[in-house]
Motif scaffolding. Structure first.
Motif, PDB file in Angstrom:
ATOM      1  N   LYS A 178      17.464  16.280  22.168  1.00  0.00           N
ATOM      2  CA  LYS A 178      18.420  15.694  21.220  1.00  0.00           C
ATOM      3  C   LYS A 178      19.295  16.776  20.588  1.00  0.00           C
ATOM      4  CE  LYS A 178      18.671  12.414  17.447  1.00  0.00           C
ATOM      5  NZ  LYS A 178      17.964  11.545  16.526  1.00  0.00           N
ATOM      6  N   ILE A 179      18.715  17.933  20.283  1.00  0.00           N
ATOM      7  CA  ILE A 179      19.481  19.058  19.722  1.00  0.00           C
ATOM      8  C   ILE A 179      20.616  19.440  20.669  1.00  0.00           C
ATOM      9  CG2 ILE A 179      19.383  21.554  19.180  1.00  0.00           C
ATOM     10  CD1 ILE A 179      18.083  19.863  17.012  1.00  0.00           C
ATOM     11  N   PHE A 180      20.327  19.433  21.972  1.00  0.00           N
ATOM     12  CA  PHE A 180      21.319  19.838  22.970  1.00  0.00           C
ATOM     13  C   PHE A 180      22.158  18.669  23.476  1.00  0.00           C
ATOM     14  CE2 PHE A 180      17.927  23.181  23.818  1.00  0.00           C
ATOM     15  CZ  PHE A 180      18.545  24.126  23.009  1.00  0.00           C
ATOM     16  N   ASN A 181      21.876  17.457  22.963  1.00  0.00           N
ATOM     17  CA  ASN A 181      22.602  16.262  23.358  1.00  0.00           C
ATOM     18  C   ASN A 181      22.520  16.005  24.863  1.00  0.00           C
ATOM     19  OD1 ASN A 181      24.066  13.969  22.624  1.00  0.00           O
ATOM     20  ND2 ASN A 181      26.022  14.947  23.103  1.00  0.00           N
ATOM     21  N   ILE A 182      21.310  16.170  25.399  1.00  0.00           N
ATOM     22  CA  ILE A 182      21.055  15.915  26.820  1.00  0.00           C
ATOM     23  C   ILE A 182      19.783  15.088  26.943  1.00  0.00           C
ATOM     24  CG2 ILE A 182      22.214  18.028  27.634  1.00  0.00           C
ATOM     25  CD1 ILE A 182      19.421  19.316  27.872  1.00  0.00           C
ATOM     26  N   SER A 183      19.496  14.634  28.149  1.00  0.00           N
ATOM     27  CA  SER A 183      18.277  13.862  28.374  1.00  0.00           C
ATOM     28  C   SER A 183      17.094  14.814  28.583  1.00  0.00           C
ATOM     29  CB  SER A 183      18.431  12.963  29.599  1.00  0.00           C
ATOM     30  OG  SER A 183      18.487  13.743  30.779  1.00  0.00           O
ATOM     31  N   ILE A 184      15.913  14.285  28.393  1.00  0.00           N
ATOM     32  CA  ILE A 184      14.703  15.071  28.645  1.00  0.00           C
ATOM     33  C   ILE A 184      14.682  15.512  30.109  1.00  0.00           C
ATOM     34  CG2 ILE A 184      12.178  14.974  28.792  1.00  0.00           C
ATOM     35  CD1 ILE A 184      12.233  13.178  26.298  1.00  0.00           C
ATOM     36  N   GLU A 185      15.137  14.634  31.006  1.00  0.00           N
ATOM     37  CA  GLU A 185      15.146  14.954  32.437  1.00  0.00           C
ATOM     38  C   GLU A 185      16.075  16.112  32.773  1.00  0.00           C
ATOM     39  OE1 GLU A 185      15.467  11.909  31.155  1.00  0.00           O
ATOM     40  OE2 GLU A 185      13.687  10.864  31.882  1.00  0.00           O
ATOM     41  N   GLU A 186      17.147  16.271  31.996  1.00  0.00           N
ATOM     42  CA  GLU A 186      18.045  17.409  32.212  1.00  0.00           C
ATOM     43  C   GLU A 186      17.419  18.705  31.713  1.00  0.00           C
ATOM     44  OE1 GLU A 186      22.514  16.464  31.542  1.00  0.00           O
ATOM     45  OE2 GLU A 186      21.367  15.072  30.281  1.00  0.00           O
ATOM     46  N   LEU A 187      16.554  18.595  30.736  1.00  0.00           N
ATOM     47  CA  LEU A 187      15.941  19.770  30.114  1.00  0.00           C
ATOM     48  C   LEU A 187      14.685  20.222  30.845  1.00  0.00           C
ATOM     49  CD1 LEU A 187      16.253  21.703  27.718  1.00  0.00           C
ATOM     50  CD2 LEU A 187      14.926  20.092  26.355  1.00  0.00           C
ATOM     51  N   PHE A 188      13.914  19.264  31.343  1.00  0.00           N
ATOM     52  CA  PHE A 188      12.640  19.570  32.005  1.00  0.00           C
ATOM     53  C   PHE A 188      12.607  18.991  33.405  1.00  0.00           C
ATOM     54  CE2 PHE A 188      11.773  19.511  27.482  1.00  0.00           C
ATOM     55  CZ  PHE A 188      11.034  20.668  27.308  1.00  0.00           C
ATOM     56  N   THR A 189      12.058  19.758  34.338  1.00  0.00           N
ATOM     57  CA  THR A 189      11.855  19.267  35.693  1.00  0.00           C
ATOM     58  C   THR A 189      10.408  19.487  36.076  1.00  0.00           C
ATOM     59  OG1 THR A 189      12.622  21.386  36.579  1.00  0.00           O
ATOM     60  CG2 THR A 189      14.224  19.620  36.487  1.00  0.00           C
ATOM     61  N   PHE A 190       9.821  18.445  36.638  1.00  0.00           N
ATOM     62  CA  PHE A 190       8.428  18.532  37.055  1.00  0.00           C
ATOM     63  C   PHE A 190       8.385  19.003  38.490  1.00  0.00           C
ATOM     64  CE2 PHE A 190       4.646  16.692  39.048  1.00  0.00           C
ATOM     65  CZ  PHE A 190       3.681  17.250  38.236  1.00  0.00           C
ATOM     66  N   GLU A 191       7.594  20.039  38.724  1.00  0.00           N
ATOM     67  CA  GLU A 191       7.398  20.538  40.084  1.00  0.00           C
ATOM     68  C   GLU A 191       5.919  20.473  40.387  1.00  0.00           C
ATOM     69  OE1 GLU A 191       9.065  24.427  40.435  1.00  0.00           O
ATOM     70  OE2 GLU A 191      11.110  23.673  40.357  1.00  0.00           O
ATOM     71  N   GLU A 192       5.614  19.889  41.532  1.00  0.00           N
ATOM     72  CA  GLU A 192       4.210  19.790  41.909  1.00  0.00           C
ATOM     73  C   GLU A 192       3.628  21.170  42.130  1.00  0.00           C
ATOM     74  OE1 GLU A 192       3.319  17.064  45.023  1.00  0.00           O
ATOM     75  OE2 GLU A 192       4.720  15.567  44.251  1.00  0.00           O
TER      76      GLU A 192
END
Length: 69
Positions: free
Chosen positions: A50-64
Motif C-alpha cells: 500500500k505504501i508503494f501503491n502496488i499489489s502484493i503480487e507485484e511486491l512479492f513472488t513465490f518461487e518453489e
C-alpha cells in the motif's frame, strides 16, 4: 519467496528506517525482508504494498524451493 522491496523503496527515495516507521516495524525487519531472510505476515505485506501503491503480487513472488514445496 522473493521480493522487490528494496527496488520500490529506492524508487521512492526512502530509507529502510523511513519504510519501517511507516509500517510500524523495526528497521531490522525491513533489512531482513530485503535480504530474503524473513517472510512477512499478510498484514505487513499489505501495508508495504500500500505504501508503494502496488499489489502484493507485484511486491512479492513465490518461487518453489528445491524441496518441491
Amino acid at each position: 519467496m522473493k521480493n522487490h522491496i528494496k527496488y520500490f523503496r529506492k524508487e521512492k527515495n526512502m530509507t529502510q528506517q523511513q519504510l519501517a516507521d511507516k509500517v510500524s516495524v523495526s528497521s531490522r525487519t525491513i533489512i531482513s525482508l530485503e535480504k530474503g531472510k524473513y517472510n512477512p505476515s499478510v498484514l505487513l505485506a499489505y501495508k508495504i504494498a500500500k505504501i508503494f501503491n502496488i499489489s502484493i503480487e507485484e511486491l512479492f513472488t513465490f518461487e518453489e524451493e528445491e524441496s518441491g514445496l
